[in-house]
Scaffold this motif. Structure first.
Motif, PDB file in Angstrom:
ATOM      1  N   ASP A 189    -103.594   8.265  54.813  1.00 33.35           N
ATOM      2  CA  ASP A 189    -103.256   7.392  55.941  1.00 33.35           C
ATOM      3  C   ASP A 189    -101.813   7.587  56.370  1.00 33.35           C
ATOM      4  O   ASP A 189    -101.488   7.561  57.563  1.00 33.35           O
ATOM      5  CB  ASP A 189    -103.532   5.924  55.589  1.00 33.35           C
ATOM      6  N   PHE A 193    -100.483   9.044  60.128  1.00 39.02           N
ATOM      7  CA  PHE A 193     -99.450   8.440  60.975  1.00 39.02           C
ATOM      8  C   PHE A 193     -98.346   9.452  61.301  1.00 39.02           C
ATOM      9  O   PHE A 193     -97.897   9.574  62.449  1.00 39.02           O
ATOM     10  CB  PHE A 193     -98.831   7.225  60.284  1.00 39.02           C
ATOM     11  N   ARG A 196     -99.555  12.184  63.738  1.00 30.06           N
ATOM     12  CA  ARG A 196     -99.706  11.624  65.088  1.00 30.06           C
ATOM     13  C   ARG A 196     -98.341  11.477  65.765  1.00 30.06           C
ATOM     14  O   ARG A 196     -98.178  11.777  66.952  1.00 30.06           O
ATOM     15  CB  ARG A 196    -100.408  10.271  65.022  1.00 30.06           C
ATOM     16  N   LEU A 246     -99.327   3.819  68.279  1.00 28.07           N
ATOM     17  CA  LEU A 246     -99.928   2.543  67.902  1.00 28.07           C
ATOM     18  C   LEU A 246    -100.807   1.934  68.982  1.00 28.07           C
ATOM     19  O   LEU A 246    -101.327   0.827  68.791  1.00 28.07           O
ATOM     20  CB  LEU A 246     -98.818   1.558  67.529  1.00 28.07           C
ATOM     21  N   MET A 249    -104.061  -0.114  68.133  1.00 25.37           N
ATOM     22  CA  MET A 249    -104.172  -0.366  66.693  1.00 25.37           C
ATOM     23  C   MET A 249    -103.986  -1.844  66.378  1.00 25.37           C
ATOM     24  O   MET A 249    -103.337  -2.576  67.130  1.00 25.37           O
ATOM     25  CB  MET A 249    -103.161   0.480  65.917  1.00 25.37           C
ATOM     26  N   SER A 250    -104.513  -2.252  65.221  1.00 30.40           N
ATOM     27  CA  SER A 250    -104.439  -3.653  64.797  1.00 30.40           C
ATOM     28  C   SER A 250    -103.083  -3.965  64.197  1.00 30.40           C
ATOM     29  O   SER A 250    -102.269  -3.064  63.932  1.00 30.40           O
ATOM     30  CB  SER A 250    -105.533  -3.925  63.758  1.00 30.40           C
ATOM     31  N   GLN A 253    -102.623  -2.270  60.853  1.00 33.35           N
ATOM     32  CA  GLN A 253    -102.278  -0.856  60.979  1.00 33.35           C
ATOM     33  C   GLN A 253    -100.828  -0.677  61.399  1.00 33.35           C
ATOM     34  O   GLN A 253    -100.157   0.254  60.938  1.00 33.35           O
ATOM     35  CB  GLN A 253    -103.211  -0.188  61.999  1.00 33.35           C
ATOM     36  N   ARG A 254    -100.336  -1.541  62.254  1.00 34.19           N
ATOM     37  CA  ARG A 254     -98.924  -1.497  62.653  1.00 34.19           C
ATOM     38  C   ARG A 254     -98.018  -1.717  61.446  1.00 34.19           C
ATOM     39  O   ARG A 254     -96.987  -1.045  61.278  1.00 34.19           O
ATOM     40  CB  ARG A 254     -98.642  -2.544  63.739  1.00 34.19           C
ATOM     41  N   TYR A 257     -98.000   1.361  59.366  1.00 39.06           N
ATOM     42  CA  TYR A 257     -97.195   2.396  60.024  1.00 39.06           C
ATOM     43  C   TYR A 257     -95.704   2.160  59.774  1.00 39.06           C
ATOM     44  O   TYR A 257     -94.954   3.096  59.464  1.00 39.06           O
ATOM     45  CB  TYR A 257     -97.499   2.380  61.518  1.00 39.06           C
ATOM     46  N   THR A 296     -96.907  -6.903  69.777  1.00 41.47           N
ATOM     47  CA  THR A 296     -98.227  -6.592  70.351  1.00 41.47           C
ATOM     48  C   THR A 296     -98.401  -7.127  71.770  1.00 41.47           C
ATOM     49  O   THR A 296     -99.506  -7.061  72.319  1.00 41.47           O
ATOM     50  CB  THR A 296     -99.333  -7.170  69.449  1.00 41.47           C
TER      51      THR A 296
END
Length: 463
Positions: A189, A193, A196, A246, A249-250, A253-254, A257, A296
């Motif tokens: 994971d 990140f 990406r 991001l 993303m939820s 997940q943030r 990251y 967000t």
């Protein structure tokens, strides 16, 4: 060169104001506008730094150079075509022309040194990479890389390598892009990140963006604001890259990251090149970046901000001016007759009207710097010539202006001249009769002309 350097200084001051204002406003703008828009608005500002010439209005709000006083001389009343000119005597290295040349020379040396240092640093770093990097042999890393490339629809040849000489992931290579990973284990994971993030840099051509910023910093190396701007752009670029990674993303997940970024930058040693991406831009930048990662809220496009910045960038030519070269300040010419010269009032020509709009300066009597107002003519100096002698002079104008250069008979006032359409060239005139002649110049353009006239003989006092 003088005109260019004046424009460069004007640009540097004006863009400093624009850059500082945008830097100050960015924290507030980031709450409402998307980071990507704020990032590319910086690109408009950078282009403003690289393009020194601006449209000028009738008057500037600020003047960076006061009008220089001229040495006034008494005009010669030899006929209706003999007009007075303002004459100033240059003093070698202390003359304004020489000082501008020295300043321009120092600027050019500084720019070359800046570019050479960055080029050397990049060359040394790439030599280290070529020596200590190797192809990825871990199948899991290769699989994650292929999956992320496919999902992000990344085309072109971009490779991934492990480099022993770095401690943080980065993208390098303008024509053969490579993602470099430090020789440390990453979970799948975390690797997802990281890849990406670097692929977003690749898709946005951020290495070329950094090169343009570096060029602006080299051109304006004497201005500390340009380095602040470069640092602000780098930080905003990382935030914009995070925003792209991001998207959708939820919150969980943030958070993951952000933890990945913190884990990567803890072991960094600062070894990199100017032409690479970087995960870390200082503690303050990291704090701002983490807040942005966890934000967000939906953001607006920054088209309005971009428009305002473009207007401000173009408008700096009207707000700041190094000199009023575009529109000369007119002044009456008084005879130089001792301390009371300034009180004598304007001098009348033989036609009874004040004649203005011309000036000369020289250090040796042969190399003349002349300016003429729009559609003005003038004549000056005096020398005796024999019939059949040839006059060969060179003229070089700072702008493209149609000039007429020649000689005028003192006895008949007849002009023998040739036109130089661009303002730069060489003229040759054959003297028609024995006698005394004056230098004749005329500006046929509708704008002021400033040019260098090189004579083949000394004409004595230029009045």
């Amino acid at each position: 060169m003088e005109a260019f350097f004046r424009a460069l200084l004007e640009c540097s001051v004006g863009m400093s104001v624009v850059s500082l204002a945008y830097m100050a406003a960015t924290p507030l703008l980031s709450k409402r506008y998307a980071a990507t828009w704020l990032y590319y608005t910086w690109l408009a500002i950078v282009i403003g730094w690289l393009c020194p010439f601006r449209p000028h209005w009738e008057a500037a709000l600020f003047s960076l150079k006061p009008d220089m006083p001229a040495v006034l001389v008494e005009p010669i009343e030899a006929g209706k075509r003999l007009m007075p000119m303002v004459v100033g005597q240059e003093t070698g290295w202390g003359s304004p022309e020489a000082l501008w040349q020295v300043a321009a020379g120092l600027w050019l040396i500084g720019m070359i040194v800046q570019l050479a240092l960055h080029a050397r640093r990049h060359w040394r770093f790439m030599r280290l990479v070529n020596r200590w990097s190797e192809e990825v042999t871990d199948p899991e890393t290769a699989d994650v890389f292929r999956a992320v490339k496919t999902e992000m629809k990344v085309g072109g040849q971009i490779h991934i390598r492990i480099c022993q000489g770095i401690t943080t992931p980065m993208l390098v290579g303008f024509f053969r892009p490579v993602i470099l990973l430090p020789p440390v284990p990453f979970r799948s994971d975390e690797l997802d990140f990281i890849l990406r993030h670097e692929l977003v840099h690749f898709k946005r051509n951020d290495l070329w963006y950094k090169a343009v910023v570096l060029l602006a910093a080299a051109v304006h190396w004497f201005n500390p604001v340009v380095y602040l701007m470069a640092k602000a752009i780098a930080a905003q670029g990382e935030i914009a890259c995070d925003e792209r990674v991001l998207a959708g993303m939820s919150l969980a997940q943030r958070k993951r990251y952000g933890e990945t970024i913190i884990g990567v930058v803890r072991s960094r040693d600062g070894r990199q090149t100017s032409f690479s991406t970087n995960f870390y831009e200082g503690k303050k930048g990291m704090r701002t970046r983490l807040f942005s990662i966890m934000d967000t809220t939906k953001k607006k496009s920054g088209l309005v901000i971009l428009g305002i910045v473009l207007i401000a960038t173009i408008g700096t030519g009207g707000a700041f001016a190094v000199s009023s070269a575009g529109k000369p300040v007119e002044s009456s010419i008084a005879p130089a007759v001792g301390p009371s010269t300034a009180e004598a009032g304007p001098t009348q020509s033989s036609e009874g009207a004040a004649r203005e709009g011309g000036g000369i300066s020289t250090s040796n009597g042969k190399d003349l710097t002349v300016w003429l107002a729009a559609e003005h003519e003038n004549n000056f100096g005096q020398a005796a010539w024999a019939k059949g002698e040839t006059v060969t002079w060179s003229v070089a104008c700072e702008q493209v202006r149609e000039l007429e250069i020649g000689i005028m008979s003192v006895s008949t006032e007849k002009v023998y001249s040739k036109r130089v359409a661009t303002g730069t060239g060489t003229i040759t005139i054959t003297v028609p009769e024995d006698g005394d002649y004056r230098i004749y110049v005329k500006n046929h353009a509708k704008e002021v002309a400033k040019f260098l006239l090189k004579l083949d003989k000394d004409f004595g006092p230029l009045v």
